[in-house]
Design an enzyme around this catalytic site. Structure first.
Site, mmCIF file in Angstrom:
data_model
loop_
_atom_site.group_PDB
_atom_site.id
_atom_site.type_symbol
_atom_site.label_atom_id
_atom_site.label_comp_id
_atom_site.label_asym_id
_atom_site.label_seq_id
_atom_site.Cartn_x
_atom_site.Cartn_y
_atom_site.Cartn_z
ATOM 1 N N GLY A 1 1.556 -27.424 -7.510
ATOM 2 C CA GLY A 1 2.759 -27.782 -7.035
ATOM 3 C C GLY A 1 3.732 -27.867 -8.482
ATOM 4 N N GLY B 1 4.932 -20.214 -11.925
ATOM 5 C CA GLY B 1 6.312 -20.714 -11.455
ATOM 6 C C GLY B 1 6.099 -20.252 -10.001
ATOM 7 N N CYS C 1 1.386 -16.326 -3.368
ATOM 8 C CA CYS C 1 2.777 -16.807 -3.842
ATOM 9 C C CYS C 1 3.586 -15.388 -4.067
ATOM 10 C CB CYS C 1 2.716 -17.599 -5.352
ATOM 11 S SG CYS C 1 1.512 -16.814 -6.468
ATOM 12 N N GLU D 1 11.160 -20.371 -0.507
ATOM 13 C CA GLU D 1 9.625 -19.746 -0.425
ATOM 14 C C GLU D 1 8.826 -20.643 0.695
ATOM 15 O OE1 GLU D 1 6.845 -21.118 -3.546
ATOM 16 O OE2 GLU D 1 6.052 -19.340 -3.866
ATOM 17 N N LEU E 1 -0.089 -15.305 -12.188
ATOM 18 C CA LEU E 1 0.936 -14.376 -12.456
ATOM 19 C C LEU E 1 2.194 -15.019 -13.572
ATOM 20 C CD1 LEU E 1 1.271 -12.847 -8.846
ATOM 21 C CD2 LEU E 1 -0.440 -12.277 -10.819
#
Lengths: 97, 475
Positions: B193, B211, B244, B335, B415
């Site tokens: 988180g 991120g 993500c 998101e 990533l």
């Protein structure tokens, strides 16, 4: 270069070409004078603009200070110019449509 | 290895393991990595089922694939990488590079990929001869711990240093912060988180954090529409949208919108009405915290619809929210790691790109962007206008972002998102990011420096243009 389109309700300033420092300096005084004279909401139309210099961002910050942010908007930004506004954080302070 | 929250003891053991690790040869390290990969791979199904059973997120079949990627694909990506001793020697430049391990790594792992991220981080740590301490998500303590244990037992069998892999049980916030700031810790690999990642960055220890993403997928008019829709479905419904790098919105040019919608519906998309969007927003997004609601992460589309009080046809795989704006007024433009996707129609390419820029800057800078197109000029234009570490083309972005399956990016579960995603790199993180590279610089005279009369630098009459010309004359 700038074309002015004045109606009873607003002044639309349509820009074209590359708004580099020299161009901005050349038009800044005339533009600000015109905006003060008309005392109407102002719209910057950037449909034909692919590059803006720091000088143009300065103009965009100056105008809302002088006429109120609710009276100033920018329309038809190209993706290149939109990215500049995003990266500079100016999109948070300006009304970009 | 025992579970413990005595932070000093944990780091002391890791430091001792690091000292031993530094002596290992490339051959020995590669053997350890192979054995750990094999153990993880052979337990891929058991661990996937354990993950879903414990976390109640995603689909076990897709978690099997994640475990395969985190072992077999990672292994394929790193197995031939030189990570020990002299890794390159350039006679012309006189530069010799030596790979040194960085030291103990603290790895925070997420609830969404609780076994695969553990496998991945362990493999890249071992390959670079670094001990690793795993801190699992509190809702995945058992499956993440079991994964680490399987890896550790395999590593020890291959004669790896004692305590080269440690995993923590339930830790308090203070213990986690104490570990992150420990003077003998070398790096934090943080996936989790936002607050945890921010804590890692502010700990004073070097950190690589993941991120947030907010991936726009632009369908340009030259795209193969049925193919594009199929690929997006493969990606967005994978493990119920927990990756993500998965698409968070589709932006389609008006001229191909009708066909896109038809293809989407035929594959199980349900287009929400404005009233239904409001209902889904309420359960999918926590307005107070400004983030997705944890309760719907990784849940199937039909279950989410049921919780929201929206009737959808049996077999619905994806909830689609047609929106006309981006930002706080449109919660589903952010998101959401679930089979919910925003949908935009744009009159032309430039308008579509402008929407993508808005989405990209609404919580997803540096992460991933996606385009479906057969026009190379437009692909390049789009890529240069996105702020994304990876711009995947004609590819399901979940799998494309992770690399190795649909492109030649390094396979990774971490990533990099560049500076605008608070990272130091946009790379897909791999073993080579966990090395200190020492460089031997042998003497190679700069011919111009040697022949140039440096006394001229003290003559004020000579300006840059004159001296620059003279410095480079006949060179």
């Amino acid at each position: 270069m700038i074309n002015y389109d004045l109606t009873d309700e607003k002044l639309v300033c349509t820009f074209s070409g590359i708004l580099n420092s020299a161009e901005c300096q050349k038009y800044q005084e005339e533009l600000i004078l015109k905006i003060r004279q008309v005392e109407l909401p102002v719209v910057f139309n950037l449909k034909e603009v692919d590059y803006i210099a720091s000088g143009f961002l300065r103009i965009c910050i100056h105008i809302p200070k002088s006429i109120g942010s609710e009276n100033f908007s920018i329309i038809n930004v190209s993706p290149h110019v939109k990215k500049v506004f995003k990266l500079s954080g100016f999109d948070n302070h300006l009304n970009i449509k | 290895m025992s579970q413990t929250t005595d932070i000093n003891a944990v780091v002391r053991k890791a430091k001792a393991a690091a000292a031993i690790f530094g002596q290992l040869s490339q051959k020995h390290v590669d053997k350890i990595v192979y054995e750990v990969c094999k153990a993880g791979f052979d337990n891929r199904i058991k661990l996937a089922k354990l993950a879903v059973e414990e976390t109640q997120l995603g689909k076990w079949e897709d978690k099997v694939i994640k475990n395969v990627v985190a072992t077999q694909y990672i292994y394929e990506d790193i197995k031939n990488e030189k990570t020990v001793g002299i890794i390159s020697e350039n006679k012309k430049t006189g530069i010799i590079e030596i790979a040194e391990p960085i030291g103990p790594i603290f790895a925070i792992t997420p609830v969404t990929n609780p076994t695969s991220t553990v496998l991945f981080k362990i493999l890249i740590a071992l390959k670079s001869r670094n001990p690793i301490i795993i801190r699992p998500h509190t809702k995945a303590l058992n499956c993440s711990g079991k994964t680490a244990q399987i890896c550790y037992e395999a590593a020890i069998k291959a004669d790896a240093p004692d305590e080269c892999i440690q995993w923590l049980g339930r830790t308090t916030r203070d213990e986690t912060h104490e570990l992150m700031a420990h003077k003998d810790l070398s790096l934090i690999l943080a996936t989790g988180g936002g607050s945890l990642v921010r804590a890692a960055y502010s700990s004073g220890t070097p950190a690589i954090g993941v991120g947030a993403g907010n991936v726009p997928a632009l369908i340009e008019k030259s795209a193969d529409i049925p193919f594009a829709v199929e690929q997006i479905f493969i990606s967005k419904t994978f493990d119920n949208g927990t990756v993500c790098a998965s698409e968070q919105s589709i932006i389609v040019e008006e001229s191909v919108a009708k066909n896109t919608i038809k293809e989407m519906i035929s594959r199980g998309a349900y287009f929400l009405s404005p009233e239904e969007i409001k209902k889904v927003e309420k359960i999918a997004y926590n307005k107070e915290r400004g983030i997705m609601n944890a309760d719907i992460i990784g849940q199937p589309a039909e279950k989410i619809a049921e919780i929201a009080g929206v009737n959808v046809p049996v077999g619905t795989k994806l909830l689609v929210a047609p929106l006309d704006g981006v930002g706080d007024e449109y919660p589903l433009s952010s998101e959401i790691l679930a089979p919910i996707i925003a949908f935009y129609e744009a009159e032309d390419f430039d308008t579509a790109v402008n929407i993508c820029i808005d989405l990209n800057f609404y919580g997803g800078t540096g992460h991933t962007a996606s385009i479906f197109s057969n026009n190379n000029e437009k692909i390049k234009d789009f890529a240069q206008l996105m702020d994304a570490g990876r711009i995947v083309v004609n590819t399901p972005s979940s799998q494309g972002g992770v690399g190795g399956m649909y492109n030649t990016l390094h396979t990774s579960f971490t990533l990099g998102c560049g500076t605008r995603g608070n990272n130091s790199t946009t790379d897909n993180i791999t073993a080579t990011h966990l090395l200190n590279i020492q460089r031997i610089a042998k003497r190679r005279d700069n011919e111009r420096f040697v022949r140039f009369d440096s006394a001229k630098y003290f003559d004020e009459a000579l300006d840059f243009n004159i001296l620059e010309r003279e410095f480079n004359l006949n060179y």
